[in-house]
Enzyme design. Structure first.
Site, short mmCIF file in Angstrom:
data_model
loop_
_atom_site.label_atom_id
_atom_site.label_comp_id
_atom_site.label_asym_id
_atom_site.label_seq_id
_atom_site.Cartn_x
_atom_site.Cartn_y
_atom_site.Cartn_z
N GLY A 1 1.47 -0.95 -0.11
CA GLY A 1 0.09 0.20 -0.04
C GLY A 1 0.94 1.56 -0.22
O GLY A 1 1.75 1.56 -0.84
N GLU A 2 0.56 2.25 0.41
CA GLU A 2 0.91 3.21 0.55
C GLU A 2 1.30 4.37 -0.88
O GLU A 2 1.57 5.72 -0.78
CB GLU A 2 2.57 3.71 1.29
N GLY A 3 0.77 4.29 -1.80
CA GLY A 3 1.30 4.35 -3.26
C GLY A 3 2.42 3.50 -3.92
O GLY A 3 2.91 4.50 -4.42
#
Length: 343
Positions: A310-312
């Site tokens: 996640g987190e980009g």
């Protein structure tokens, strides 16, 4: 909610394709880079597209179901701890954004924590996390609408600074459960094929998570996009949906990350299918449901690295490829200019 997103005008596609084909290479030799260059040129309505002030927006929020510890191996407090880590510059997304010269903004969409005098954090908090949808809808319809509008507002502010390409990321313990419920609701795919390991569940944990979420789906009979989002969603997912819709309305290029961001895109797509014209899909997540999401949308991602952080992070890693796709249109010589024979 009405976001007027223009369908991509493809009238200029032949001229753009001619420019791509005139470069000193065999036809189609740059593969996916050519289709990306064509897409961004159409989005920007120019044969000379350029990327300005790229940003990744990371939205963070907590989920009521995570308090019970039934669907996640990490405690809910990790969400707030990771937000502090983002602000301090210590997370993977910080590293990747620094490497690739991408501006990073962190947004508190609804973390169950008060960040006092936290520099570098955008306060868009709706509440101290959602409710537990095992017992009641995650949020009210008014909270859902407010989250969508706040996500759109963040994008408007970024776009005013000259940004024309955005990636999205998220943080929220328990949000793979929310994404799985939304995925099953919007695609019709059985929940068993949507549920994955999240932050590291064992096979037994995945089975338990699946049974819980099956029960949640049976509990509600939602009608309409917003009611479904309000029942199963997270504040960060709702804000990303609003951010995606607004960015597409502003005709920006959108870089779509992994499983959670794609769940937010499913919501946005259900509200306005034209959003897909503006999306580039960064990667295939290690979450089992993500590949099925991409199949449902009939889209092929750029990377397949087994990421499930996640987190980009996947979006950040895709940025250099997208830059190369735009760059060759301007930097690469044509056959005529280089006096190279086509045959």
């Amino acid at each position: 909610m009405d976001f007027e997103i223009p369908h991509l005008d493809k009238a200029a596609a032949p001229r753009l394709q001619q420019k791509i084909d005139s470069k000193t290479k065999p036809l189609g030799a740059l593969g996916r880079l050519e289709s990306i260059a064509l897409q961004i040129g159409l989005i920007q309505k120019t044969e000379s597209p350029a990327l300005h002030h790229p940003h990744i927006l990371v939205f963070a929020a907590d989920h009521g179901i995570a308090k019970e510890g039934e669907v996640n191996p990490y405690p809910q407090e990790v969400t707030a701890q990771m937000v502090h880590n983002f602000i301090a510059g210590g997370a993977a997304i910080n590293s990747f954004c620094k490497q690739h010269n991408i501006a990073l903004q962190i947004i508190d969409a609804g973390v169950n924590h008060e960040f006092k005098n936290a520099g570098g954090l955008i306060d868009a908090k709706i509440d101290q996390g959602t409710k537990n949808y095992m017992h009641q809808p995650a949020m009210t319809l008014s909270q859902c609408r407010l989250a969508i509008e706040k996500g759109a507002s963040v994008v408007r502010n970024v776009q005013k600074g000259g940004c024309n390409i955005l990636g999205f990321g998220e943080m929220g313990i328990g949000n793979t459960s929310s994404a799985s419920l939304l995925m099953s609701s919007f695609t019709g795919i059985p929940i068993e094929q949507c549920v994955g390991a999240g932050t590291g569940l064992s096979s037994e944990g995945i089975a338990r998570k699946c049974e819980i979420l099956k029960g949640v789906l049976k509990k509600y009979d939602t009608t309409g996009v917003l009611e479904t989002l309000a029942t199963f969603g997270g504040f960060e997912i709702a804000m990303i949906s609003g951010a995606i819709l607004e960015a597409a309305r502003l005709q920006m290029t959108l870089v779509i990350d992994g499983f959670i961001v794609n769940a937010a895109l499913l919501v946005a797509h259900a509200l306005n299918e034209h959003v897909l014209d503006y999306c580039i899909f960064a990667h295939t997540s290690g979450e089992q449901g993500h590949a099925k999401m991409l199949q449902f949308l009939d889209r092929k991602p750029l990377l397949d690295l087994g990421l499930r952080l996640g987190e980009g992070t996947g979006a950040a890693l895709a940025f250099p490829i997208i830059r190369s796709a735009v760059g060759f249109l301007e930097d690469m010589a044509s056959f005529e200019g280089a006096q190279v024979s086509k045959r």
